[in-house]
Design a protein around this motif. Structure first.
Motif, PDB file in Angstrom:
ATOM      1  N   LEU B 252       0.804  -1.237   0.000  1.00  0.00           N
ATOM      2  CA  LEU B 252       0.000   0.000   0.000  1.00  0.00           C
ATOM      3  C   LEU B 252       0.825   1.269   0.000  1.00  0.00           C
ATOM      4  CD1 LEU B 252      -2.516  -0.560   2.913  1.00  0.00           C
ATOM      5  CD2 LEU B 252      -2.870  -0.857   0.460  1.00  0.00           C
ATOM      6  N   LYS B 253       2.032   1.190   0.595  1.00  0.00           N
ATOM      7  CA  LYS B 253       2.838   2.404   0.735  1.00  0.00           C
ATOM      8  C   LYS B 253       3.822   2.585  -0.404  1.00  0.00           C
ATOM      9  CE  LYS B 253       2.446   2.485   5.705  1.00  0.00           C
ATOM     10  NZ  LYS B 253       3.065   2.000   6.947  1.00  0.00           N
ATOM     11  N   SER B 254       3.826   1.639  -1.337  1.00  0.00           N
ATOM     12  CA  SER B 254       4.658   1.841  -2.529  1.00  0.00           C
ATOM     13  C   SER B 254       3.810   1.803  -3.793  1.00  0.00           C
ATOM     14  CB  SER B 254       5.777   0.793  -2.596  1.00  0.00           C
ATOM     15  OG  SER B 254       5.267  -0.512  -2.523  1.00  0.00           O
ATOM     16  N   PHE B 271      -4.490  -9.469  -2.414  1.00  0.00           N
ATOM     17  CA  PHE B 271      -4.725  -8.185  -1.743  1.00  0.00           C
ATOM     18  C   PHE B 271      -3.386  -7.548  -1.378  1.00  0.00           C
ATOM     19  CE2 PHE B 271      -4.429 -11.286   1.651  1.00  0.00           C
ATOM     20  CZ  PHE B 271      -3.787 -10.631   2.697  1.00  0.00           C
ATOM     21  N   ASP B 274       0.178  -3.006   4.016  1.00  0.00           N
ATOM     22  CA  ASP B 274       1.084  -1.859   4.017  1.00  0.00           C
ATOM     23  C   ASP B 274       2.361  -2.109   3.227  1.00  0.00           C
ATOM     24  OD1 ASP B 274      -0.304   0.108   5.413  1.00  0.00           O
ATOM     25  OD2 ASP B 274       0.242  -0.720   7.349  1.00  0.00           O
ATOM     26  N   GLU B 275       3.010  -3.207   3.510  1.00  0.00           N
ATOM     27  CA  GLU B 275       4.304  -3.463   2.870  1.00  0.00           C
ATOM     28  C   GLU B 275       4.323  -4.793   2.119  1.00  0.00           C
ATOM     29  OE1 GLU B 275       6.468  -1.126   2.771  1.00  0.00           O
ATOM     30  OE2 GLU B 275       6.142   0.137   4.538  1.00  0.00           O
ATOM     31  N   HIS B 276       3.149  -5.329   1.794  1.00  0.00           N
ATOM     32  CA  HIS B 276       3.079  -6.639   1.144  1.00  0.00           C
ATOM     33  C   HIS B 276       2.002  -6.711   0.072  1.00  0.00           C
ATOM     34  CE1 HIS B 276       4.569  -7.681   5.329  1.00  0.00           C
ATOM     35  NE2 HIS B 276       5.511  -8.173   4.572  1.00  0.00           N
TER      36      HIS B 276
END
Lengths: 333, 333
Positions: B252-254, B271, B274-276
């Motif tokens: 989500l953050k990239s 899905f 945050d980081e996966h």
């Protein structure tokens, strides 16, 4: 500086609400019972507030977060609650660093990267990282044979976190924790690390809870009836308005959008563009917003983590005064 | 540096695909017919490539983008295609800056901020900024009385941009441009600025097209059958895998998530966290991906703009070689 003098969009944190949230959590989970997760806030200044309340160990999701926390003097007990294939950036830090492992490859990376301590990450129902529970003992043995100290297990019940009804959330959490407890019996060690803001007072198996969002909150967590207050928003300016709708200068690039649209008090949000939110007066609201060009509007994000990650700093406010400016210094990887 | 040596997640741009996209657009819309929009890429190094191909004027969405472009020596003709209530940061620049206005307040801000030139922004069907078409002449008159030079009009047919069927996209674009042409008759000036990647070869009313995404592309624009190639992805590492699914370290953050999940060749994306990204082998694919821990995976974002805005730099690659590293230097506000 006054709130009115901030350029927009800017992240604004209500100092009193933040303090309420930090204090409420510190009372519920004092000291080492909470391992604050810094991924939600990415801000060492905020982490120092958590430290001052007695939480000395922290949880991170990225190498950059670990490095930044160590550089800020917050490295007494850092957990990278994530798998990495190259742990060399961890091994060279002057800090106590524990990393999650769930496979022979991640065990090898930890050992060759110079990390000394690990937790075995166990899949407790969320299809993400973590070994199968029945493999946890094997991973722990491999880690020990590789010269690593195994502190225990971790297992994130993320699928339980957003279950709306408290009893069902508790049920999902309990099922996950039964799995984690069984894996822990195979692994040993003192630590059972799990949980989050949504289960902070439901998870009675974990020795430490990895909550982060509780400090700032977002509109998704706000639906769960937790004792934490909405503490942060994207402060924005209405740049265009007409009889049908208005537009403010927050947008896709200042808001995490994976949990859906943000909200604006007294308004209906129509949609978000890169640098805009289009919204209209909500006649059904108790205080319908009557937006005028130039007016400031608070936009409440649906998801704290990816929202914060877009911003360079957050502004702590007390009423109309900006009392502190904190760099969001743990961004990136 | 080799691609393999990049830490992950990292933005990777295929140098040949980028060059193809830039050259294709420069041929279709040479020189001033294109005003490249830098909001999608936020990178002055990439803008310099566009300048080298003959496009001397640029389009921006934020004050920071305008400031950064001016500082990089790209200030020959900058358009802030957005409304601002405080234009002082524009007025003090050593650059030619034109700003969009759509209200008495934004006209006053431009004049008092020291900006000299404006475009009247017209609502052509997308409920966002822009005055009502019938008000455009009044706004232009007000701007002129305020000492501003009115270069013409702009009107973004954003609602047409993603219409899948080309004929219907052309129809929506034509309807918007009929509105803009009528407003232009009330305003005067040489400029009719509009369009984007989705209508670059359909919009024959605009004197200049504001396209930006064409250089890197994304999976949403790829559905439109445009002559531009997917040129960028988030390069990631598989950090966990089992018989059912695998997990890589993008998240989500990239990735900008407003257009939905990213794609991975040969895989089904489950899905994003945050980081996966959790994904599995797609048996129906012609080349099903068999993910192994440690393997690198290209994650194709659904929306270029909010993806780029999360990253500090992009890596230009030629095969296995990283040939240039460009700072994404226009982030923030």
């Amino acid at each position: 500086m006054k709130l009115r003098d901030l350029s927009t969009p800017s992240l604004v944190v209500d100092a009193a609400a933040l303090q309420h949230n930090l204090a409420t959590m510190a009372k519920a989970l004092p000291g080492a019972r909470l391992r604050p997760h810094v991924k939600a806030t990415k801000c060492t200044s905020l982490a120092k507030r958590q430290l001052a309340l007695g939480h000395r160990g922290f949880c991170c999701a990225t190498l950059r977060e670990i490095e930044g926390m160590a550089a800020a003097g917050l490295g007494e007990d850092l957990l990278l609650a994530n798998e990495v294939l190259d742990a060399r950036r961890l091994g060279r830090l002057d800090a106590r660093v524990t990393v999650a492992v769930d496979s022979p490859e991640t065990v090898a990376a930890a050992a060759s990267g110079g990390v000394r301590e690990v937790l075995v990450d166990v899949n407790v129902g969320l299809p993400r990282c973590g070994c199968a529970p029945e493999d946890a003992g094997r991973i722990a043995d491999l880690a020990r044979r590789s010269g690593l100290s195994v502190r225990g297990v971790m297992g994130y019940e993320g699928h339980a976190m957003a279950v709306g009804e408290r009893a069902k959330r508790a049920e999902a959490c309990a099922a996950s924790m039964a799995t984690l407890r069984a894996a822990h019996a195979l692994v040993g060690g003192e630590v059972i690390s799990a949980g989050g803001t949504g289960t902070f007072d439901l998870n009675d198996v974990a020795t430490e809870i990895q909550a982060g969002s509780y400090s700032l909150m977002d509109t998704s967590y706000a639906k769960l009836g937790l004792p934490f207050r909405p503490a942060f928003c994207v402060y924005s300016t209405v740049v265009s308005a007409n009889a049908s709708f208005a537009v403010c200068d927050a947008g896709l690039k200042s808001l995490g959008m994976d949990h859906g649209n943000p909200t604006i008090d007294g308004a209906k949000v129509w949609f978000c563009s890169d640098e805009h939110v289009t919204f209209s007066r909500d006649a059904a609201s108790s205080e319908p917003l009557e937006p005028r060009v130039g007016e400031r509007v608070r936009v409440w994000p649906a998801h704290v983590d990816p929202t914060v990650a877009y911003h360079e700093r957050l502004h702590l406010v007390d009423g109309d005064d900006v009392v502190e400016v904190w760099p969001i210094d743990l961004r990136g990887w």
